[in-house]
Write an enzyme that holds these catalytic residues in place. Sequence first.
Site, PDB file in Angstrom:
ATOM      1  N   HIS A   1       0.855  -1.188   0.000  1.00  0.00           N
ATOM      2  CA  HIS A   1       0.000   0.000   0.000  1.00  0.00           C
ATOM      3  C   HIS A   1       0.884   1.229   0.000  1.00  0.00           C
ATOM      4  O   HIS A   1       1.978   1.231   0.589  1.00  0.00           O
ATOM      5  CB  HIS A   1      -0.886  -0.003   1.252  1.00  0.00           C
ATOM      6  CG  HIS A   1      -1.414   1.358   1.625  1.00  0.00           C
ATOM      7  ND1 HIS A   1      -0.839   2.133   2.614  1.00  0.00           N
ATOM      8  CD2 HIS A   1      -2.442   2.086   1.122  1.00  0.00           C
ATOM      9  CE1 HIS A   1      -1.509   3.269   2.720  1.00  0.00           C
ATOM     10  NE2 HIS A   1      -2.469   3.270   1.827  1.00  0.00           N
TER      11      HIS A   1
ATOM     12  N   VAL B   1       0.340   9.287  -1.249  1.00  0.00           N
ATOM     13  CA  VAL B   1       0.941  10.596  -1.037  1.00  0.00           C
ATOM     14  C   VAL B   1      -0.153  11.627  -1.305  1.00  0.00           C
ATOM     15  O   VAL B   1      -0.956  11.457  -2.218  1.00  0.00           O
ATOM     16  CB  VAL B   1       2.165  10.850  -1.933  1.00  0.00           C
ATOM     17  CG1 VAL B   1       3.391  10.127  -1.405  1.00  0.00           C
ATOM     18  CG2 VAL B   1       1.906  10.442  -3.371  1.00  0.00           C
TER      19      VAL B   1
ATOM     20  N   HIS C   1      -7.278  -4.389  18.351  1.00  0.00           N
ATOM     21  CA  HIS C   1      -8.091  -5.506  18.825  1.00  0.00           C
ATOM     22  C   HIS C   1      -7.417  -6.854  18.597  1.00  0.00           C
ATOM     23  O   HIS C   1      -7.864  -7.865  19.145  1.00  0.00           O
ATOM     24  CB  HIS C   1      -9.467  -5.474  18.136  1.00  0.00           C
ATOM     25  CG  HIS C   1      -9.401  -5.640  16.650  1.00  0.00           C
ATOM     26  ND1 HIS C   1      -8.774  -4.747  15.819  1.00  0.00           N
ATOM     27  CD2 HIS C   1      -9.901  -6.619  15.839  1.00  0.00           C
ATOM     28  CE1 HIS C   1      -8.888  -5.152  14.570  1.00  0.00           C
ATOM     29  NE2 HIS C   1      -9.559  -6.291  14.549  1.00  0.00           N
TER      30      HIS C   1
ATOM     31  N   ARG D   1     -16.207   8.896  -3.856  1.00  0.00           N
ATOM     32  CA  ARG D   1     -16.788   7.799  -4.631  1.00  0.00           C
ATOM     33  C   ARG D   1     -16.512   6.478  -3.910  1.00  0.00           C
ATOM     34  O   ARG D   1     -15.362   6.074  -3.749  1.00  0.00           O
ATOM     35  CB  ARG D   1     -16.182   7.781  -6.030  1.00  0.00           C
ATOM     36  CG  ARG D   1     -16.738   6.713  -6.953  1.00  0.00           C
ATOM     37  CD  ARG D   1     -16.187   6.933  -8.358  1.00  0.00           C
ATOM     38  NE  ARG D   1     -16.754   5.988  -9.299  1.00  0.00           N
ATOM     39  CZ  ARG D   1     -16.163   4.870  -9.690  1.00  0.00           C
ATOM     40  NH1 ARG D   1     -14.973   4.552  -9.194  1.00  0.00           N
ATOM     41  NH2 ARG D   1     -16.727   4.080 -10.579  1.00  0.00           N
TER      42      ARG D   1
END
Length: 306
Positions: free
Chosen positions: A108, A111, A177, A262
């Site tokens: 991933h 910027v 978690h 979107r």
Amino acid sequence: MAEINIETVKHYLLSLQDDICRKIEAADGGATFVEDNWERELGGGGRTRVLTKGNVIEQGGVNFSHVYGGQLPASATAARPELAGRSFQAVGVSLVIHPKNPMIPTSHANVRFFIAEKDGADPVWWFGGGFDLTPFYPYLEDVKHWHQVAHDLCEPFGEQVYGKYKEWCDKYFYLKHRDETRGVGGLFFDDLNEWGFERSFEFMRAVGDGYCDAYIPIVEKRKAEPYSQAERDFQLYRRGRYTEFNLLFDRGTLFGIQSGGRTESILMSMPPLARWEYGYHPEADTREADLYENYLKPREWLSSID
């Protein structure tokens, strides 16, 4: 202070999207990105590109967006209430690559540049971004390479920069978690403006340009590695963790939803397939156990011994 020029940032980000897409397509050797242009009702729009069912990449997306409006969403003003009532512009590139082969990590990067303005007041602006790696069957040499690229691109900006932004990445991509990191980290920075516009922009470009230098060699090295159905199943199980983080903690996802972005482009980061299993624990002395024991916790990777 140098003049703030969002058009210069936008021009760079559009060219960055083009460059990353070309390099990912070349590494895949089969599929190509499909482009989808969209407009935001409240102002702005973007250019979403998605590659699916490739030779190497199961699904990957490289998004460009430039959104603006008269009021910031709650996710942006919660930590900075002084921005309430200001108009804003946000421009950025965000990408996630989900390979088919479980020996290749998911990656991933993003910027971005943000500016909030109000009549009679100085503009508030900053750069942010980074890149991080999520291996399923990690190779220490690959993780070291990833962090070496991160270290080297930071070095011209100060000796402490890599350590600072590596630590921030470890803390940000952490599943509270589950009490584990999402992967092996990389760089994460936000609110960057203390260097001035030109120097901060230069650092953002270094991070954006550094992503392919860090990731493509890993893809090329691992894409022909054999794997079993059991290893594929484990990859899908760990993709569930990726999904949990994006939906529960990721600020970019929250900002996109709250700002009326979107939905298809925002949730492009989700893996095409994932699975969950109740009470899973890896068997001792396996590669799956190695991931849990040695990689899902912060480490100083560049000093790690093979």
